[in-house]
Design an enzyme around this catalytic site. Structure first.
Site: not given
Ligand code: MOS
Length: 751
Positions: A471, A515, A635, A644, A707, A710-711
């Site tokens: 994505i 990942a 990483i 990211q 780990k 993305g967030e």
């Molecule tokens: Mo994320 S907000 O779980 O794509």
């Protein structure tokens, strides 16, 4: 784990980069077929009520128009009785378009115009005339706060608020130092570059190939099969390239429903792409009103943590996030009371938006922690270090790793935190007040069920396949790296096939788990290939690897060799030739370790340091520096990993300073449904951002020690900005976004 890695850990550029920058990567709406149809959606202009009349005659008479669908003539889909759940992530009963005359939110689709060209469909759509019996819409969370309720049923995979521990009320009332504050966060609206779109190619045998903007091609396929009663073999969903999603594309959106509905009905190929405006009515980050109360003794040791959150949801779903739980696991405290409630608004169901729940909940906690530090009179970073916890007290579990101390230390060093004068308004530069603030960030590290297949060919090329999604995160690249190392080939010799529902089963790309999960599945498939190669090598007469176990061999330079002595081995070409095979392929599969999960939890951690400069006379705020120090296990690729975190920080600066869904509560309508009036950070808003990855070894979180990233980059940033604003001005702003009016409105704050 690979010990002789040469690709994993290197800053490999995106393997899909050249396709993207040269325009060859096709997104969901960019697939064409001669003669295909185009759909355009008509939106309701009231937020609540019923459609009284809808006149489509003018639209139907327009050039090129093939059909106009409304609730009056919509073809039947699978029935639903209100309790019936669509097969979607996150689970629930998502809105289905054109189902009845009922209007539940502003911008609800009321008609689909299908024509030979996009322009003809759009022109005709303008001539659809609806009248409404409209009702009063309730869209103000502050008003509905008093009608809040505990969600009757927990969202699958989303833990409810933990049970209280100790006696937080009593500890709070008896403590030497305390703070209690209310926080307000407006809704944010998902606006990835790529709009929601579905292109459906219809074939004469009834088979459908759908290019959909989704975070999970199999999730979209399952939804379509469920809703339209189709066989999974007859529906293929592809999302080879996704122009950003951030959680917005976890659930199928109504354009997918409408495009498939029209395609089946008309037996034609069709495309339905949303407009930018339509993006504003869907899957928004829900607004919250939160209260955080913290108490500490004279040394700053936490005595009580209380966090109550009321979060917006729609009238038709109890959408849930993990908002308050972070406050119970962030710092050591034996008295905690965390409560989470929803309030129904006449808006569409909110949805996951990058670090859902943590972005909002941790923001409130981390501003309150800063307030407590000032109450007690100690440095905000020192307060966090004094309350460090090595366990997850919410779940009473051990942590698989937590290198947060390193984040604090390395982040503070890089930022120069020790040079901070703690007094508000004490640091200046010309006309600017300078403020330094910090916060901690937390996010889950999860391993989800994932499968992959890996093929090694006699020409030395490797193919990886899985129904995973990229994505924009770098999935193509990191999966290629994992396989490249196992087969000891350059990344360019690995082809990654993802974004196709016919490939090995993989869940949606969400929760930062791709990942770790798909990476581990590829690793497992590679090892399975190695195992098969070894057993075949051992069947060769007087095989030098006769006694070797699979753990003792590696692929090096086109040969399967002993790890301890690379001269002893057999070439892969010879192994394949011995079986008259041109390639060999095996499957790999991973999933959560349920036994381990009974005693362990895994999180990613961050320490965020922010510098703001605020013009003392004008109140103009700039974020001049951000240091984000991240602990996220291994990483795989420092380049895509850094991207990211950069993206997460920028998005969080939007939350902190710019993004604000504005609703006219008199009508329940969203006013700023465009990128001119809904502000996001632009290049000129972003100055220096430094990303640090601290060493963190974790052999439990996932088979490859990863780990996920993305967030975590989002979490904590908004709090650090607010804390920096306080340090600069002496004014505490607990109402996000921190726009200029909130800085200057109190004359005392800026003299
Ligand atoms: Mo994320 S907000 O779980 O794509």
């Amino acid at each position: 784990m690979n010990t002789l890695s040469r690709s994993v850990g290197s800053p490999v550029s995106r393997v899909d980069g050249p396709l993207k920058v040269s325009g060859q990567a096709k997104y969901a709406a960019e697939h064409f077929e001669p003669g295909m149809l185009h759909g355009y959606v008509v939106l309701s202009t009231v937020a609540k009520g019923k459609i009284a009349t809808i006149d489509v005659t003018a639209a139907e008479g327009c050039p090129g128009v093939v059909r106009v669908y409304t609730h009056l003539n919509r073809p039947k889909a699978a029935s639903r009785d209100g309790k019936w759940q669509d097969s979607v992530a996150p689970p629930g009963s998502p809105f289905r378009p054109l189902e009845s005359d009922e209007i539940q939110f502003d911008g609800q689709p009321i008609a689909l115009v299908v024509a030979d060209t996009f322009e003809n469909a759009r022109d005709a759509a303008a001539l659809v005339v609806a009248t409404y019996e409209s009702l009063e819409a309730r869209t103000d969370l502050a008003q509905e706060y008093r009608n809040s309720y505990v969600p009757p049923k927990k969202r699958s995979g989303i833990p409810a608020a933990p049970k209280p521990r100790g006696d937080a009320e009593k500890a709070y009332s008896e403590a030497a130092y305390k703070v209690s504050a209310d926080f307000r966060m407006d809704g944010e609206h998902h606006n990835a570059m790529e709009l929601f779109a579905s292109t459906v190619f219809w074939e004469a045998n009834g088979q459908l190939t759908i290019h959909d903007k989704t975070q999970g091609p199999q999730a979209s396929r399952d939804y379509i099969c469920n809703v339209f009663g189709l066989d999974a073999d007859d529906v293929t969903v592809k999302n080879a390239f996704v122009g950003g999603a951030f959680g917005s594309a976890l659930r199928p959106k109504y354009q997918l429903f409408l495009a498939v509905m029209a395609s089946i009905d008309l037996k034609r190929s069709i495309k339905v792409e949303m407009t930018r405006r339509e993006m504003f009515y869907l899957t928004w980050r829900p607004s919250t009103i939160q209260t955080v109360s913290l108490a500490a003794d004279e040394h700053g040791i936490l005595q009580a943590v209380m966090h109550h959150a009321v979060q917006a949801t729609s009238t038709y779903e109890d959408y849930q996030e993990v908002v308050v739980n972070w406050s119970g696991l962030a710092y050591k405290c034996d008295n905690a009371k965390l409560t989470y409630e929803l309030a129904k608004l006449d808006l569409s169901t909110p949805g996951d938006m990058r670090a859902p729940g943590a972005a909002t909940g941790v923001a409130a906690l981390e501003v309150a922690m800063d307030e407590l530090a000032y109450e007690v009179g100690i440095d905000p970073l020192e307060l966090r270090i004094r309350n460090f916890v090595h366990r997850d007290q919410d779940n009473d579990k051990q942590l698989t790793s937590k290198a947060l101390h390193s984040c604090y230390r390395e982040g503070a060093d890089a930022f120069g935190w020790s040079k901070r004068d703690p007094a508000p308004r004490s640091m200046r530069e010309g006309n600017d007040l300078v403020g330094w603030g910090m916060a901690t960030g937390f996010w889950d590290a999860m391993l989800m069920a994932a499968e992959a297949e890996v093929r090694y060919s006699a020409d030395g090329k490797v193919t990886v396949s899985a129904a995973a999604s990229d994505i924009g995160t770098g999935t193509y690249t990191i999966l290629a790296q994992v396989a490249a190392d196992e087969f000891d080939v350059p990344v360019d010799d690995v082809t990654v096939l993802i974004g196709d529902s016919t490939l090995p089963t993989t869940g949606v790309a969400g929760g930062s788990w791709t990942a770790a999960s798909s990476g581990s599945a590829v690793d497992a498939a590679c090892k399975a290939v190695r195992k098969t190669l070894l057993s075949q090598a051992q069947e060769i007469e007087s095989s030098p690897l006769a006694k070797a176990s699979v753990e003792e061999v590696r692929i090096r330079d086109g040969r399967l060799v002993l790890d301890t002595n690379s001269q002893i081995g057999v070439s892969l070409a010879d192994i394949l030739a011995s079986k008259q095979m041109s390639s060999i392929s095996e499957a790999g599969k991973v999933g959560p370790d349920l036994v381990q999960m009974m005693s362990f939890k895994s999180y990613t951690h961050s320490a965020v340091f922010v510098e703001v400069k605020i013009d003392e006379e004008l109140g103009v705020l700039r974020v001049t520096r951000v240091v984000s120090a991240i602990a996220a296990g291994k990483i795989l690729n420092p380049k895509t990993a850094r991207s990211q975190i950069l993206g997460g920080v920028v998005m969080a600066l939007g939350m902190a300073l710019h993004e604000e869904g504005m609703i006219d509560h008199r009508t329940g309508r969203i006013i700023n449904h465009n990128l001119a009036e809904y502000h996001i950070p632009a290049h000129a808003d972003i100055e220096r951002i430094d990303v640090i990855f601290v060493d963190e070894h974790d052999d439990k979180v996932s088979p490859i020690g990863v780990k996920g990233l993305g967030e975590i980059g989002v979490v904590g940033v908004a709090a650090a900005v607010s804390n920096a604003v306080f340090h600069a001005t002496g004014k505490r702003i607990r109402d996000f976004p921190i726009t200029i009016d909130k800085i200057i409105i109190d004359k005392d704050a800026l003299q």
